[in-house]
Design a protein around this motif. Sequence first.
Motif, mmCIF file in Angstrom:
data_model
loop_
_atom_site.group_PDB
_atom_site.id
_atom_site.type_symbol
_atom_site.label_atom_id
_atom_site.label_comp_id
_atom_site.label_asym_id
_atom_site.label_seq_id
_atom_site.Cartn_x
_atom_site.Cartn_y
_atom_site.Cartn_z
ATOM 1 N N LYS A 35 54.947 88.083 11.027
ATOM 2 C CA LYS A 35 56.309 88.705 10.478
ATOM 3 C C LYS A 35 57.093 89.086 11.739
ATOM 4 N N ASP A 211 49.156 90.448 12.160
ATOM 5 C CA ASP A 211 49.975 91.294 11.064
ATOM 6 C C ASP A 211 49.655 93.002 11.153
ATOM 7 N N LYS A 230 45.774 86.890 2.488
ATOM 8 C CA LYS A 230 47.027 86.879 1.509
ATOM 9 C C LYS A 230 48.114 86.700 2.447
ATOM 10 N N THR A 231 48.407 87.438 3.452
ATOM 11 C CA THR A 231 49.805 87.552 4.032
ATOM 12 C C THR A 231 50.067 86.303 4.710
ATOM 13 N N GLN A 234 50.746 83.601 2.524
ATOM 14 C CA GLN A 234 52.089 83.698 2.108
ATOM 15 C C GLN A 234 53.043 83.263 3.178
ATOM 16 N N GLY A 240 57.710 85.083 1.120
ATOM 17 C CA GLY A 240 57.519 86.576 1.166
ATOM 18 C C GLY A 240 57.975 87.561 0.129
#
Lengths: 243, 265
Positions: A35, A211, A230-231, A234, A240
Amino acid sequence: MIKIKELYKSFENKEVLKGINIDIKDGECVCIIGKSGTGKSILLKHMIGLVKPDIGEISINNKIINNLSFKELQKIRTKISIVFQSGALFDDQSVIDNVCMPLIKYKYNKKKNIELAKEALREVDLEGCDNMMPSELSGGMKKRVGIARAISPHPDYILYDEPTTGLDPLMTESINKLIKKIHREENLTSIIVTHEMKTVYSVASRVIFLDEGHIKYDGLVENMKDSTDKTLLQFIAGSGTLH
Amino acid sequence: MKNFFNYPIFLIMSLTENLGKYFLLVFLSIKTINQWRDNLTNILNQMISIGIKSVPIVIFTSLFSGMVAGVQAAYQFDVDTGFPVTAETIRYLGSVVGTSVVLELGPMITALVMTGKIGATISAEIGTMRVTEQIDALEALSYNPIAYLVMPRILAATLMFPFLVIIADFFGIVGGLVASTASYEPLTVSMFFEGISIYGRIEIDSILGLIKALFFGFSIASIACYKGFYATGGASGVGKATTSTVVVSCIAIVILDYILAALLL
């Protein structure tokens, strides 16, 4: 080979990188994803000595670069090039002068420098743009000139900081193809920081997912979907959630 | 309440940190002066930009400030001050104008104008390079950004300022001559020039003015480079750095002017 060992970095009490360990072998094409604000670009800048770690070690070809003097770093930097997110072209210099910048340091003669710069511009399909100024170039052209500047001294490693950010899909595709072509033809080790999954699928053989300052995934592109994080899932799906 | 007491401490710490970073940058740029050959093109370009391209504005401002000095001096002679106005004493008008121009107005007005023109330009240029990663790119390409960007600007400003002040002195005196002879009829051109050299100190005063110019040039360029080099926060950060350059340089010039006057006169 680029080796990062237990790397920690904070900015004003905000811990950005928390114990990063990475080994990148020669010839690999690695994508670092994550991200925005997870420290991907900071990690990349550590690899060329632009940012110094708080704790940890970064070595290139078995030479630790953390505490090298500027002169010693200069030697290392002849083998490693970086393409910045914005292109970072020098506004007051023409395209050809920008591409010649790393070559001037090698003390070649002017003719040889121009020859090498023109060859690099040919590589990125920008033949004939020699005398244009950065302000006359489109976003995609700026990135191409940035890539030409990075490959002109024929480095061993090339680092890309979000090479396709802000480009339209067609231009993104063409930059991805260019990265792939350069990686193959120049026999380079390529490290690409991106948050575009299209870039990951089209150029990378290995993916590192960052992350909250930690590496959550480090492996092959094709195994990414099998991750239990999970992130990451996603991120791959591009769905998101707002917190 | 706690913030009230913490603020001065924060202010002192921030000032100390900034001063430390400023002197370090100045020290590092002086250290790279031996690389002048590699950066000769940059130095010459900066000399043209700081020196040659500033000549028109220096002529314009010094001419008018000299004229103001002339009008004011003539006014003081003209009003009933009890000063005996004779052919002998009128000549002092040239002395007043000449000395004020070469010692104070020439260097000071030039420095203040250059703060707005050169200081702001340098700060905005380097600041933009910082926020658009061009300074990182320079470093990644094995260039020392201090030797490439900072040293040429400081060196060029320090060398070109005395040259600009010589021009300012000349046009300031011309302005003073025109205005004072026009405002005060008994004064002639030859009387004005006799007055300028009446004490035999005009040459020394001019040199003192040029010494001031060296310091002013150095401080304007170094402050601007420092503010630009450490600019953060995108376009607004560059704007803040530029504004801050002008404010800090003006304050530095006024303080330096007093210190140099106290030391040299």
